[in-house]
Design an enzyme around this catalytic site. Structure first.
Site, short mmCIF file in Angstrom:
data_model
loop_
_atom_site.label_atom_id
_atom_site.label_comp_id
_atom_site.label_asym_id
_atom_site.label_seq_id
_atom_site.Cartn_x
_atom_site.Cartn_y
_atom_site.Cartn_z
N ASP A 1 2.25 1.93 3.40
CA ASP A 1 3.25 0.99 3.97
C ASP A 1 4.65 1.51 3.75
OD1 ASP A 1 1.13 -0.77 4.36
OD2 ASP A 1 1.53 -1.86 2.48
N HIS B 1 0.89 -1.17 0.00
CA HIS B 1 0.00 0.00 0.00
C HIS B 1 0.93 1.22 0.00
CE1 HIS B 1 -2.47 -2.89 2.39
NE2 HIS B 1 -3.52 -2.25 1.94
N HIS C 1 -11.08 -13.94 4.04
CA HIS C 1 -12.29 -13.17 3.73
C HIS C 1 -13.39 -14.11 3.24
CE1 HIS C 1 -9.75 -9.28 2.95
NE2 HIS C 1 -9.56 -9.80 4.15
N ASP D 1 -5.75 -13.54 9.72
CA ASP D 1 -4.64 -13.48 8.74
C ASP D 1 -3.44 -14.34 9.15
OD1 ASP D 1 -6.03 -11.76 7.09
OD2 ASP D 1 -5.07 -9.94 7.81
N GLU E 1 -9.27 -13.57 -1.07
CA GLU E 1 -8.48 -13.88 0.13
C GLU E 1 -9.15 -15.00 0.90
OE1 GLU E 1 -6.92 -10.67 2.60
OE2 GLU E 1 -7.42 -11.85 4.37
N ASP F 1 -5.01 -13.83 -2.12
CA ASP F 1 -4.32 -13.47 -0.88
C ASP F 1 -4.33 -14.71 0.00
OD1 ASP F 1 -3.60 -10.93 -1.57
OD2 ASP F 1 -4.81 -9.92 -0.06
#
Ligand code: XLS
Ligand code: CA
Ligand code: CA
Length: 455
Positions: A107, A104, A274, A312, A271, A299
């Site tokens: 980041d 991102h 998700h 995660d 993901e 992901d």
């Protein structure tokens, strides 16, 4: 031993095989091993994410950061700290021996006091990342804009009630899309972090959908204007941080894209965690995307069966991943997409080498799942049995229905004369589950289980 932040880890991590008891070797992942005629590295196209691995101090709702990330300390010069972060990140990716990273904007470059300062910082850090990429050969799988962290986005970015926030988000995405292009990124991701609502009492659903569609159209138009060759990806997630997110799951995003004439412009970044949060399996979300030709990238991570949030964690279940991988292979494999480790260490994993252990385990799990999925494809039993199950649709009755020739009158006549008299047949679920397990269990050996004769 070598220099750098991860100086205790020799580079690169190599294949040691199942007999190796060195935790800093791959047990299954062999980049050059051919699987269905393609190198393992090309099937998996693995990426390390900047956010969990380098931009997070390991805080949670109840406590501050625990990780050893010196560049995240207080009072540092943002450019010097940003450079130290990228130095460590590229050292890590190169030592892990995987081809890609993802980031991102926030980041790699913190927001400045003005938009101009934010833009200058981003450009400086993108240039610096570009130097590391040229030196190491590491490539960019995707870039994305953080449209959820700053307080201005608390009520959404594109779906904000204030058009000035929409405009700010648009300006931010323009910069990051162009930065992604400059770094040769192969995709650009849009995750609608706060595109949703906390309460319907203050929310105009219809208006927010129109705003989101307009925003995505602007992004697609700009992509074509600048000649960005990568794929635009939307990442579904049902909730968190908002109570309800509009990009809920694969089918809902697909319906949205079709409604707004955007289906040809966007594919999905699916993901695992998700998918499970949305009440589906990862397998389902991928199968849906493949069936509708909108799979883009993955992901890789996992949730925890005992809680309902986005943990995660690094993936470690071959059983679950093998079926997801099977759908990907059936769909022809990934093209511009890859497997990005959107996975984070547990807060108590304090050693610098823990980041290697998390990724090594995840990569080996993917590799093993790939071998199992390839074995299921090569054996062919699942495909054959599925084909037999639908065989009637290739016959006279089936084609008369799907082509639109058959009317309700005709169908009723045939049923009434007794010409049509269907008998239930077994779905054979348990048999199929055993076929899958046989290949998962056998995929550790190079020979695999071989073809099975199942009548
Ligand atoms: C958060 C998302 C996010 C996207 C990129 O849950 O996974 O990290 O992948 O913005
Ligand atoms: Ca993600
Ligand atoms: Ca997540």
């Amino acid at each position: 031993m070598s220099d750098g932040f991860f100086k205790d880890v020799a580079q690169p991590i190599s294949f040691g095989g199942l007999d190796s008891n060195d935790p800093l070797t791959y047990k299954v992942y062999e980049p050059d091993r051919l699987v269905l005629g393609k190198r393992m590295e090309e099937h998996l196209r693995i990426a390390v994410c900047m956010w969990h691995s380098f931009a997070s101090p390991g805080e949670d709702m109840f406590g501050s950061g625990t990780f050893d990330r010196p560049w995240l300390g207080d009072g540092l010069d943002p450019i010097a700290a940003g450079r130290a972060k990228l130095d460590a990140a590229f050292e890590f990716v190169a030592k892990l021996g995987v081809p890609y990273f993802c980031f991102h904007d926030r980041d790699i470059a913190p927001e400045g006091r003005t938009f101009a300062e934010t833009k200058a910082r981003l450009e400086a850090m993108v240039d610096y990342a570009g130097e590391h990429m040229a030196r190491t050969g590491v490539k960019l799988l995707w870039g994305t804009a953080n449209l959820f962290g700053h307080p201005r986005y608390a009520a959404g970015a594109a779906t904000n009630p204030d058009p000035e926030v929409f405009a700010y988000a648009a300006a931010q995405v323009k910069l990051v899309l162009e930065a992604t292009q400059r770094l040769g990124g192969e995709n650009y991701v849009l995750w609608g972090g706060r595109e949703g609502y906390d309460t319907l009492l203050n929310t105009d659903l219809a208006r927010e959908e129109t705003q989101l569609a307009r925003f995505l159209s602007l992004v697609a138009e700009h992509k074509h204007r600048i000649g960005f060759k990568g794929t635009l990806l939307i990442e579904p997630k049902p909730h968190e941080p908002t109570k309800h997110q509009y990009d809920h799951d694969a089918a809902i995003v697909h319906g949205f894209l079709v409604r707004h004439g955007l289906a040809g412009e966007f594919r999905l970044n699916i993901e695992a965690n998700h998918a499970t949060l949305s009440g589906h399996s990862f397998h389902h979300e991928i199968a849906y995307a493949v069936a509708n030709d909108i799979l883009g990238s993955i992901d890789a991570n996992r949730g925890d069966y005992q809680n309902g949030w986005d943990t995660d964690q690094f993936p470690n279940s071959v059983d679950e991943l093998a079926l997801a991988m099977y759908e990907i292979l059936r769909g022809g494999g990934l093209t511009t997409g890859g497997f990005n480790f959107d996975a984070k260490l547990r807060r108590q994993s304090l050693d610098r080498s823990d980041l290697f252990h998390g990724h090594i385990g995840g990569i080996d799990t993917l590799a093993r799942a790939l071998l199992a999925a390839a074995a299921i494809i090569e054996e062919g039993a699942l495909e054959r049995l599925r084909g037999e199950r639908y065989a009637g649709w290739a016959g006279e009755l089936g084609t008369s229905i799907t082509s639109g020739r058959a009317t309700l009158d005709e169908l009723e006549r045939k049923v009434a004369t007794g010409a049509i008299d269907p008998k239930p047949v077994s779905g054979r679920q348990e048999l199929l589950e055993n076929v899958v397990n046989r290949q998962i269990w056998a995929s550790g050996s190079r020979a695999g289980a071989g073809a099975a004769k199942i009548g």
